[in-house]
Design a protein around this motif. Structure first.
Motif, short mmCIF file in Angstrom:
data_model
loop_
_atom_site.label_atom_id
_atom_site.label_comp_id
_atom_site.label_asym_id
_atom_site.label_seq_id
_atom_site.Cartn_x
_atom_site.Cartn_y
_atom_site.Cartn_z
N VAL A 1 22.76 -28.93 -32.42
CA VAL A 1 23.74 -29.02 -32.97
C VAL A 1 25.18 -28.92 -32.52
CG1 VAL A 1 24.64 -29.47 -35.52
CG2 VAL A 1 22.08 -29.83 -35.20
N VAL A 2 25.04 -27.15 -32.49
CA VAL A 2 26.31 -26.63 -32.05
C VAL A 2 26.55 -27.42 -31.10
CG1 VAL A 2 27.72 -24.71 -32.03
CG2 VAL A 2 25.74 -24.59 -34.07
N ALA A 3 26.41 -27.43 -30.97
CA ALA A 3 26.70 -27.64 -28.89
C ALA A 3 27.02 -29.17 -28.90
CB ALA A 3 25.41 -28.35 -28.13
N TYR A 4 27.01 -30.30 -29.77
CA TYR A 4 27.03 -31.17 -30.16
C TYR A 4 28.33 -31.15 -30.99
CZ TYR A 4 27.43 -36.55 -31.82
OH TYR A 4 27.32 -37.60 -32.35
N LEU A 5 28.65 -30.61 -31.56
CA LEU A 5 29.05 -30.79 -32.26
C LEU A 5 30.57 -29.65 -31.74
CD1 LEU A 5 28.56 -29.95 -35.91
CD2 LEU A 5 29.47 -31.43 -35.44
N GLY A 6 30.60 -28.74 -30.72
CA GLY A 6 31.11 -28.05 -29.98
C GLY A 6 32.29 -28.72 -29.27
N GLU A 7 32.28 -29.86 -29.11
CA GLU A 7 33.08 -30.32 -28.45
C GLU A 7 34.82 -30.19 -29.24
OE1 GLU A 7 31.60 -33.90 -27.18
OE2 GLU A 7 30.13 -33.49 -25.97
N ASP A 8 34.33 -30.66 -30.65
CA ASP A 8 34.95 -29.90 -31.51
C ASP A 8 35.81 -29.40 -32.00
OD1 ASP A 8 35.28 -33.28 -31.48
OD2 ASP A 8 34.20 -33.77 -32.94
N LEU A 9 35.07 -28.69 -31.78
CA LEU A 9 34.78 -26.59 -32.33
C LEU A 9 36.11 -25.90 -31.45
CD1 LEU A 9 31.46 -26.09 -33.21
CD2 LEU A 9 33.94 -26.87 -34.82
N PRO A 10 36.43 -24.98 -31.51
CA PRO A 10 37.68 -24.04 -30.76
C PRO A 10 36.97 -23.51 -30.57
CG PRO A 10 37.85 -23.89 -33.11
CD PRO A 10 36.90 -24.23 -33.24
N LYS A 11 37.14 -23.27 -28.73
CA LYS A 11 36.27 -22.38 -27.84
C LYS A 11 36.26 -20.85 -27.76
CE LYS A 11 34.53 -26.55 -26.13
NZ LYS A 11 35.52 -27.50 -27.28
N THR A 12 37.41 -20.14 -28.54
CA THR A 12 37.84 -19.24 -28.85
C THR A 12 36.44 -17.99 -29.05
OG1 THR A 12 38.65 -19.84 -30.54
CG2 THR A 12 40.22 -19.17 -29.00
N ASN A 13 36.98 -16.94 -28.93
CA ASN A 13 36.28 -15.84 -30.25
C ASN A 13 36.85 -15.85 -31.77
OD1 ASN A 13 34.95 -14.80 -27.47
ND2 ASN A 13 36.54 -13.17 -27.34
N LEU A 14 35.65 -15.42 -32.33
CA LEU A 14 35.62 -15.23 -33.64
C LEU A 14 37.45 -14.68 -33.88
CD1 LEU A 14 32.39 -14.59 -35.08
CD2 LEU A 14 33.78 -17.09 -35.46
N ALA A 15 36.97 -13.54 -33.45
CA ALA A 15 38.45 -12.81 -33.57
C ALA A 15 40.32 -13.16 -33.90
CB ALA A 15 38.90 -11.62 -32.67
N ASP A 16 39.36 -14.26 -32.23
CA ASP A 16 41.46 -15.33 -32.54
C ASP A 16 41.43 -16.12 -33.43
OD1 ASP A 16 41.47 -13.87 -30.35
OD2 ASP A 16 40.55 -15.10 -29.15
N LEU A 17 40.23 -16.28 -34.44
CA LEU A 17 40.57 -17.01 -35.60
C LEU A 17 40.88 -16.86 -36.73
CD1 LEU A 17 37.51 -19.37 -34.61
CD2 LEU A 17 39.79 -20.39 -34.20
N SER A 18 41.79 -16.87 -37.75
CA SER A 18 42.67 -17.04 -38.45
C SER A 18 41.54 -16.66 -39.90
CB SER A 18 43.88 -17.51 -38.40
OG SER A 18 43.91 -18.81 -39.30
N ASP A 19 41.48 -16.78 -40.99
CA ASP A 19 40.54 -17.12 -42.17
C ASP A 19 41.41 -18.14 -42.05
OD1 ASP A 19 40.31 -14.55 -42.32
OD2 ASP A 19 40.65 -14.59 -44.74
N ALA A 20 42.80 -19.30 -42.24
CA ALA A 20 42.83 -20.90 -42.54
C ALA A 20 42.03 -21.90 -41.31
CB ALA A 20 43.93 -20.46 -42.56
#
Ligand code: FDA
Length: 386
Positions: A285-304
């Motif tokens: 499911v994650v691989a399927y949705l992965g196309e729409d998800l940011p490819k970055t590490n968690l540290a690069d993602l803001s709370d928002a």
């Protein structure tokens, strides 16, 4: 031949009514055996009622209609009957009661009750012309011979349209229409939803979820199939879904994905978002949705950003292209309009002596033993009123 009561349909509701309608009762069915849907129900063990059955578990244009029958013949009354016949049962989950051994025990119990009441059963019988001139006159074909029946009461218990392969027909609707009873347009319920090829890569994946159409949310399993979505959560939501509408799927109903991702960012900020999600959701499911998800590490993602991602996974909006239809639907929504029936007796208000019970009526239960409970309660209400 003259009888007091002619019951069309030897399914769950018809047999229950026959067990209470008095000795001059004839039940007819075109099938080779009575209660075929009981036999195959619950994987052969029949989910015969639900401990928590109450009016809120039923769908009907009039949400009050089922209250009388359900409160006068309850799940406890049916459990008493099952116990009196020495049938062993167990609760599987969510109040759903199943036979320990076989659904055939429920059929045998109903047949025994019908016999005790003196009702006759004719199988492989075709229903022909029906007229009414104070009494009902019904032409029946059996073993190549016509028998004309005169009956004071006629009970429509031929169910809904689900699974035509098992002999389901719209006969009750046709007879109701003949006598001027309105219909709520029937449609498939408790049915898998189709999405074309969309979910083909996920076929076979199951996960705990919360699904919601235009009604309550159901937290149970969702199953991805070659053609779309199935599993109990989807079947339940399908009964509150109409063509063109969307459903909402929460892929993680028990755990806040925002909290999970935020805390993972603190402890393992260099890991990829999809790696962390795969520890909590099925990897496909994650691989399927992965196309729409940011490819970055968690540290690069803001709370928002995390909140936005979590929101999408908790509120996945999906628009089915359709449903699998009556071919696989467990029930039929809609049916004979309850406005035309007396809720205490199931008798047609405009035509005394005509009754409608079970799935033929616009009362549909949730998945989990509720539909049989409606068959028992409505069958009992009509049978005891006759
Ligand atoms: P039902 O369909 O039981 O009986 C109608 C009878 O009328 C049948 O015997 C049929 O042959 C007869 N008939 C139809 N047309 C006729 C005609 N033209 N002439 C003569 N006879 C005719 N519910 C639940 O509570 N727990 C469960 O575990 C399940 N499981 C389940 C599995 C599957 C695969 C299906 C399809 C359905 C269920 N259900 C269920 C739903 C449940 O089976 C259903 O709601 C009840 O059987 C409805 O009872 P009725 O007596 O109204 O109709």
């Amino acid at each position: 031949m003259q009888v007091n009561t002619l019951i069309l349909g030897a399914g769950a509701a018809g047999m229950m009514a026959a067990a209470h309608a008095g000795p001059s009762t004839l039940v007819v069915d075109h099938a080779r055996a009575p209660g075929e849907k009981i036999r195959i129900s619950g994987g052969g063990r029949c989910n015969f009622t639900n401990l928590y059955a109450e009016p809120a578990n039923f769908i009907c244009a009039n949400p009050h209609f089922m209250k009388s029958a359900l409160s006068r013949y309850t799940q406890w009354d049916f459990i008493d009957l099952v116990n009196a016949h020495g049938i062993a049962w167990h609760e599987k989950t969510l109040g759903q009661l199943f036979c320990d051994d076989s659904a055939k025990q429920i059929i045998a119990m109903l047949r025994a009750e019908m016999e005790r009441a003196g009702a006759q059963l004719w199988l492989q019988t075709t229903v022909g012309e029906i007229t009414h001139d104070g009494a009902f006159r019904v032409s029946l074909m059996r073993e190549g011979r016509e028998t004309r029946i005169t009956a004071r009461n006629l009970v429509l218990a031929t169910g809904g349209k689900s699974i035509p392969k098992m002999g389901a027909t719209g006969l009750a609707y046709q007879i109701a229409a003949q006598f001027g009873l309105p219909l709520v347009t029937p449609r498939p319920g408790l049915v898998p939803l189709t999405f074309g090829e969309t979910f083909k890569p996920l076929a076979g994946v199951a996960l705990h979820s919360r699904a919601q159409g235009q009604g309550p949310a159901f937290e149970e399993a969702t199953l991805f199939t070659h053609r779309g979505l199935s599993g109990p959560a989807i079947l339940q939501a399908s009964s509150y879904w109409q063509e063109g509408e969307s459903i909402t799927l929460d892929l993680s109903p028990q755990t806040s994905l925002f909290d999970l991702l935020k805390s993972a960012r603190q402890t393992a900020g260099r890991r990829a978002l999809t790696t962390v999600l795969s520890q909590h959701l099925p990897a496909r499911v994650v691989a399927y949705l992965g196309e729409d998800l940011p490819k970055t590490n968690l540290a690069d993602l803001s709370d928002a950003r995390l909140a936005d991602i979590a929101q999408r996974l908790h509120h996945w909006q999906l628009t089915p292209t359709g449903s699998e239809g009556y071919r696989t639907a467990e029930v039929t929504l809609g049916g004979i309009d309850t406005d035309a029936l007396n809720s205490a007796t199931m008798e047609a208000k405009a035509l005394p002596g005509l009754y409608a019970i079970g799935e033929a009526v616009d009362v549909t239960g949730w998945l989990g033993g509720y539909n049989f409970q409606w068959a028992w309660s409505s069958g009992w209400a009509a049978g005891t009123a006759i």
